[in-house]
Design an enzyme around this catalytic site. Structure first.
Site, PDB file in Angstrom:
ATOM      1  N   GLU A   9       0.806  -1.218   0.000  1.00 50.34           N
ATOM      2  CA  GLU A   9       0.000   0.000   0.000  1.00 50.34           C
ATOM      3  C   GLU A   9       0.843   1.273   0.000  1.00 50.34           C
ATOM      4  O   GLU A   9       0.538   2.247  -0.671  1.00 50.34           O
ATOM      5  CB  GLU A   9      -0.935   0.016   1.223  1.00 50.34           C
ATOM      6  N   TYR A 300       2.439  -4.289  13.018  1.00 46.70           N
ATOM      7  CA  TYR A 300       1.344  -3.572  12.354  1.00 46.70           C
ATOM      8  C   TYR A 300       0.525  -2.773  13.366  1.00 46.70           C
ATOM      9  O   TYR A 300       0.183  -3.274  14.440  1.00 46.70           O
ATOM     10  CB  TYR A 300       0.450  -4.558  11.602  1.00 46.70           C
TER      11      TYR A 300
END
Length: 324
Positions: A9, A300
């Site tokens: 991303e 994350y």
């Protein structure tokens, strides 16, 4: 020689991962978030047809989509390495559609920390796109539209222009209002405490707290009772009848969830949520460290899990044993 294309991303993340995998065999590109979404000009949900979302390519992403298609066409394999959550899963699903990938193919890889070992392990363990996660994201997106696009205009008419209603903030507003009503209805109870600063026979300072008469705990509901106790103990010698020693075991703090990270940063550092998440994103994607290159320093950042990876456990153990 045809390379393997990996799509993530974030451009910063792409740069870090390409260093780990090597440019000779892998090309790493970034989708820069979503590539398809519901149109802004209309509801974009077919209510009469099982609430089917009507997706379009996001305006301004045309050149990027062309580049990704070009790279995918000349690559021997395409891996979709978007974030390991329902939003990331949906982005992979949209990318697979745009690039013409077989969604039953094992083209999806995921990792929770950007380290060399984690990336290489992910490459060796591809899987199918999880359609259940995709459906969860689509349900959230459709609900956002059904509420936001249909209730917000009512607020503009009845209250003020610029206000918005949605799946989360509407419920949150109600919770805040309910809590405020509880606060307003609360009837306070008066209570007192007695704290004593004394000295031992060895002239050491000691702090004591009133518990009760004899062995019975006693509440102190008003000043009159407090004053009567103070009169009783005034100028009296304090006698220690027994000392009880206890060993307490304190567990190490658990890893942060997203919400706990935001709370601690706000309480300790006065950071806004936006600042906290911006810094965390940089730490996750990778920081350039002297003699080591770009390294991801945290796992994350959007998670409710407190699980620690086996690699992190082993690295922590090694560091502790070396530092002792």
């Amino acid at each position: 020689m045809a390379k393997t294309l990996v799509i993530v991303e974030s451009p910063a993340k792409a740069k870090t991962i390409e260093k780990f995998l090597g440019k000779s065999h892998y090309t790493v590109k970034a989708s820069v978030g979503h590539v398809r979404d519901l149109p802004k000009s209309k509801l974009g949900v077919d209510i009469e047809n099982n609430f089917e979302p009507q997706y379009i390519n996001i305006r301004g992403k045309g050149d990027l989509i062309k580049e990704l298609k070009k790279e995918a066409k000349k690559s021997k394999k395409v891996y979709l390495a978007t974030d390991p959550d329902r939003e990331g899963e949906a982005i992979s699903w949209h990318l697979a559609y745009i690039l013409g990938l077989d969604q039953n193919d094992e083209c999806r890889i995921e990792f929770n920390e950007i380290t060399k070992d984690a990336i290489k392990k992910a490459i060796k363990s591809p899987r199918n796109i999880d359609i259940n996660l995709v459906d969860a994201q689509q349900a959230r997106r459709v609900l956002d539209r059904l509420l936001g696009y249909q209730i917000s205009p009512i607020l503009w008419q009845k209250v003020r222009k610029g206000l918005s209603a949605g799946r989360v903030q509407s419920v949150t507003t109600k919770l805040i209002c309910d809590r405020e009503k509880e606060i307003e209805a609360f009837i306070p109870d008066e209570y007192w405490t007695i704290d004593v600063e004394a000295k031992t026979s060895k002239d050491e300072d000691i702090s004591l707290k009133f518990y009760g008469r004899s062995k019975d705990k006693m509440e102190l509901p008003n000043e009159e009772i407090v004053n009567s106790i103070l009169d009783d103990i005034k100028d009296k010698e304090i006698v220690v009848n027994s000392i009880e020693a206890r060993t307490r075991r304190k567990s190490a703090p658990k890893p942060f969830t997203t919400s706990m990270l935001q709370q601690e940063a706000a309480n300790r550092l006065s950071f806004t949520t936006k600042k906290t998440m911006s810094i965390a994103q940089e730490l996750y994607e990778g920081i350039d460290i002297e003699n080591e290159g770009t390294v991801g320093l945290i796992s994350y950042i959007r998670t409710d899990s407190k699980r620690i990876s086996e690699e992190a456990k082993e690295k922590s153990k090694e560091y502790i044993l070396e530092a002792l």
